[in-house]
Design a protein around this motif. Structure first.
Motif, mmCIF file in Angstrom:
data_model
loop_
_atom_site.group_PDB
_atom_site.id
_atom_site.type_symbol
_atom_site.label_atom_id
_atom_site.label_comp_id
_atom_site.label_asym_id
_atom_site.label_seq_id
_atom_site.Cartn_x
_atom_site.Cartn_y
_atom_site.Cartn_z
ATOM 1 N N ALA A 284 0.821 -1.210 0.000
ATOM 2 C CA ALA A 284 0.000 0.000 0.000
ATOM 3 C C ALA A 284 0.857 1.262 0.000
ATOM 4 C CB ALA A 284 -0.926 -0.001 1.207
ATOM 5 N N GLU A 285 1.952 1.231 0.752
ATOM 6 C CA GLU A 285 2.807 2.416 0.829
ATOM 7 C C GLU A 285 3.524 2.685 -0.488
ATOM 8 O OE1 GLU A 285 5.144 1.263 4.135
ATOM 9 O OE2 GLU A 285 3.664 1.915 5.638
ATOM 10 N N LYS A 288 0.897 4.133 -3.024
ATOM 11 C CA LYS A 288 -0.051 5.057 -2.398
ATOM 12 C C LYS A 288 -0.575 6.120 -3.364
ATOM 13 C CE LYS A 288 3.694 7.775 -0.306
ATOM 14 N NZ LYS A 288 4.286 8.157 0.997
ATOM 15 N N SER A 289 0.010 6.198 -4.564
ATOM 16 C CA SER A 289 -0.545 7.100 -5.574
ATOM 17 C C SER A 289 -1.913 6.612 -6.051
ATOM 18 C CB SER A 289 0.407 7.219 -6.770
ATOM 19 O OG SER A 289 0.641 5.943 -7.350
ATOM 20 N N PHE A 293 -5.801 3.097 -1.786
ATOM 21 C CA PHE A 293 -4.875 2.510 -0.813
ATOM 22 C C PHE A 293 -4.743 3.360 0.448
ATOM 23 C CE2 PHE A 293 -2.417 -0.557 -3.751
ATOM 24 C CZ PHE A 293 -3.199 -1.615 -3.291
ATOM 25 N N SER A 294 -5.277 4.594 0.405
ATOM 26 C CA SER A 294 -5.323 5.393 1.635
ATOM 27 C C SER A 294 -6.195 4.710 2.682
ATOM 28 C CB SER A 294 -5.856 6.787 1.347
ATOM 29 O OG SER A 294 -7.199 6.729 0.867
ATOM 30 N N ILE A 297 -3.870 2.379 4.621
ATOM 31 C CA ILE A 297 -2.970 3.142 5.493
ATOM 32 C C ILE A 297 -3.734 3.721 6.680
ATOM 33 C CG2 ILE A 297 -1.473 5.175 5.591
ATOM 34 C CD1 ILE A 297 -0.814 4.563 2.592
#
Length: 424
Positions: A284-285, A288-289, A293-294, A297
């Motif tokens: 996910a990191e 993260k674009s 996927f936020s 996180i």
């Protein structure tokens, strides 16, 4: 094997031990303990047993490795109980070691974040365990050194694979059932670390009441109440911990992000295999674009969406039925998003999350050893989990929930749901 042979085997060479908070000093042979050092096994220490539950119950940070060691301990105790009660058992030395190793390795294919990934179109963790044992040469060598047969260890874990070995079938029935060592450990362990009383079992008494008859694991009739306790504990643990609204929010957020990522070819399903918690988060990191996927996180940080409504599946029957299929659920969520936007809600499409828990089983299918020596399933009137009653417990737990950011109006949501139900 004879009684004395089984008991000697279960005590011989156990010169090592692991201290466990629930079961005390757990005896290991050196070769069995060495299995814990194989990478595909040791990485279980990086997977929390109950995933994001620690956001609600901060003590719930125990791992799949803790649990796996506990299952091994209880499996050994079950064999001791069976061995003490029978002059002869249809078991072999290689079979016993294979079973104990399977108990230790039963979760090596497990995904991170508990059951967030369970409903995705992925291989089940038992299938992944089978593949790991088949392909990991270091693990296979460690299994053989400990006295087990890698092929049988894998077959015991993955009970869906075709098998023609009667002894393997015996171990499959012990490892997976109403009173299996997996359930006996995780209910007590999860309750202990969460700080709740619901899952605690009288494990010693239950195990001492188990026996092996005709290739079946049976429970002595006097201990029938133990099955009730186990199943009711399971119900309470689901209600208070596993399906707590905070846990469901986190798992639903993670699932929504992954569904969108797989649909949009941001990741492949295979990217999720053989990961611990940190490796999963790294996906996910690194990507993260991709806005959804936020959700992952934020779930990891404990910034959870609110459960804006929770209804019986029958309240919005059409929405519920369509949402049971995950692909259709995405379409329903998009329709709900559009209706909320019409009412002026400031929200992103991926922030609308429908959650319907998967069906779970509460039926009592434990074979009971009667006082007259006969064996039967529980009879009507002996168990509140008999027949259709067990399904009622599952139905009571399974509800249609909508998770949304805090700012979204519950009034707007309800009117949008009512309109969507009419339009479907």
């Amino acid at each position: 094997m004879t009684r004395s042979e089984i008991l000697e085997l279960l005590f011989k060479g156990h010169t090592h031990s692991v201290k466990d908070v629930l079961w005390g000093n757990i005896p290991f042979t050196k070769e069995m303990k060495d299995i814990l050092d194989v990478k595909s096994v040791s990485k279980l220490s990086g997977i929390k047993q109950n995933g994001p539950t620690y956001h609600i119950y901060p003590g719930s940070v125990h791992t799949r490795l803790n649990h796996s060691i506990g299952v091994y301990a209880l499996s050994r105790d079950i064999l001791l109980s069976i061995g003490k009660k029978n002059e002869e058992c249809p078991l072999t030395e290689e079979g016993i070691w294979s079973f104990l190793i399977a108990s230790l390795l039963h979760d090596i294919g497990h995904f991170p974040y508990a059951h967030s990934l369970k409903e995705l179109a992925i291989m089940e963790h038992e299938e992944l365990a089978y593949e790991i044992i088949k392909d990991d040469e270091k693990l296979r060598a460690a299994i053989e050194k400990a006295g087990g047969k890698p092929e049988n260890v894998a077959l015991i874990i993955d009970s869906k694979k075709e098998n023609d070995d009667p002894e393997v079938e015996i171990y499959r029935k012990i490892l997976s059932g109403t009173l299996d060592p997996d359930k006996l450990d995780y209910l007590s362990r999860d309750a202990y670390f969460s700080g709740v009383p619901y899952g605690i079992q009288n494990t010693g008494y239950i195990i001492s009441s188990l026996d092996l008859k005709g290739g079946k694991l049976v429970l002595e009739e006097d201990a029938l109440l133990s099955v009730e306790h186990i199943l009711f504990s399971k119900y309470m643990m689901y209600k208070s911990i596993y399906w707590h609204k905070g846990t469901r929010s986190a798992t639903a957020m993670i699932k929504k992000a992954l569904l969108l990522a797989i649909r949009d070819n941001v990741i492949k399903i295979e990217d999720l295999y053989f990961k611990d918690d940190k490796e999963f988060l790294r996906i996910a990191e690194e990507k993260k674009s991709f806005p959804p996927f936020s959700l992952i996180i934020n779930a990891e940080m404990g910034h959870l969406f609110e459960r804006k409504c929770s209804h019986p599946l029958s309240r919005f029957k059409k929405i519920s039925e369509n949402s049971k299929n995950l692909e259709k659920r995405l379409a329903i969520e998009d329709m709900l998003f559009a209706l909320l936007k019409e009412q002026g809600e400031e929200i992103k499409s991926y922030e609308v999350i429908i959650d319907i828990p998967e069906p779970i089983k509460f039926e009592n299918d434990m074979h009971i050893l009667r006082h007259d020596g006969s064996i039967s399933l529980p009879r009507e009137g002996e168990s509140i989990f008999f027949g259709e009653n067990g399904k009622l417990f599952s139905e009571n737990l399974r509800r249609l929930s909508i998770f949304l950011p805090e700012n979204v109006s519950e009034e707007h949501l309800l009117s949008s749901l009512e309109k969507l139900e009419r339009e479907l």
